[in-house]
Design a protein around this motif. Sequence first.
Motif, PDB file in Angstrom:
ATOM      1  N   PRO A  12       0.991  -1.060  -0.120  1.00  0.00           N
ATOM      2  CA  PRO A  12       0.290   0.074   0.111  1.00  0.00           C
ATOM      3  C   PRO A  12       0.806   1.121   0.022  1.00  0.00           C
ATOM      4  O   PRO A  12       2.105   1.246   0.442  1.00  0.00           O
ATOM      5  N   VAL A  13       0.326   2.427  -0.391  1.00  0.00           N
ATOM      6  CA  VAL A  13       0.896   3.522  -0.362  1.00  0.00           C
ATOM      7  C   VAL A  13       0.341   4.515   0.645  1.00  0.00           C
ATOM      8  O   VAL A  13       1.023   5.683   1.106  1.00  0.00           O
ATOM      9  N   GLY A  14      -1.032   4.221   0.998  1.00  0.00           N
ATOM     10  CA  GLY A  14      -1.540   4.873   1.985  1.00  0.00           C
ATOM     11  C   GLY A  14      -2.679   3.805   2.769  1.00  0.00           C
ATOM     12  O   GLY A  14      -3.224   3.083   2.129  1.00  0.00           O
ATOM     13  N   ILE A  15      -2.995   4.265   3.906  1.00  0.00           N
ATOM     14  CA  ILE A  15      -3.750   3.574   4.806  1.00  0.00           C
ATOM     15  C   ILE A  15      -4.883   4.260   5.422  1.00  0.00           C
ATOM     16  O   ILE A  15      -4.643   5.147   6.239  1.00  0.00           O
ATOM     17  N   LEU A  16      -6.034   3.663   5.064  1.00  0.00           N
ATOM     18  CA  LEU A  16      -7.353   4.336   6.128  1.00  0.00           C
ATOM     19  C   LEU A  16      -7.789   3.285   6.967  1.00  0.00           C
ATOM     20  O   LEU A  16      -8.195   2.202   6.634  1.00  0.00           O
ATOM     21  N   ILE A  17      -7.631   3.388   8.294  1.00  0.00           N
ATOM     22  CA  ILE A  17      -8.153   2.737   9.182  1.00  0.00           C
ATOM     23  C   ILE A  17      -9.624   3.140   9.611  1.00  0.00           C
ATOM     24  O   ILE A  17      -9.573   3.945  10.578  1.00  0.00           O
ATOM     25  N   ALA A  18     -10.471   2.319   9.236  1.00  0.00           N
ATOM     26  CA  ALA A  18     -11.906   2.828   9.284  1.00  0.00           C
ATOM     27  C   ALA A  18     -12.435   2.016  10.649  1.00  0.00           C
ATOM     28  O   ALA A  18     -12.229   0.661  10.935  1.00  0.00           O
ATOM     29  N   TYR A  19     -13.567   2.659  11.356  1.00  0.00           N
ATOM     30  CA  TYR A  19     -14.497   1.989  12.348  1.00  0.00           C
ATOM     31  C   TYR A  19     -15.764   2.582  12.067  1.00  0.00           C
ATOM     32  O   TYR A  19     -15.983   3.539  11.646  1.00  0.00           O
TER      33      TYR A  19
END
Length: 124
Positions: A12-19
């Motif tokens: 990955p080049v960027g990460i969204l950690i979603a809840y």
Amino acid sequence: RSVLAFSLYEGPVGILIAYDVTNRDSFERVMGQLDDLHHHSMRSLEEFPIVIVGTKCDRSDRVVTYNEGVSMAIELGYPYVETSAKDGRGIQLALSLVLLSLAARMDMIPPDVRDRLRRYSLLY
């Protein structure tokens, strides 16, 4: 967790950690998601722009407050955004934060602009 999920940690080049703001368990799993990334990623987490995202912010039955989300993100050292797939709120901002961080890491943003973005906690 599937093998497929772990293979995604390689490139990955960027990460969204979603809840989900209507589900406290999903909020409490954010730390576990970061631990998984740390243990299974081929690279250090410091190499990735990461944004914490609270989803379903349009819902009235939320159980995780905005302030709880912000506090966790500050503690972790990442920007925080709330989004709604229903009305589109926050989605562009979440993606823009990842892209801005990538651009800064690639020296595509002048240093004075980077400093201003950091001052307003839009860039980490």
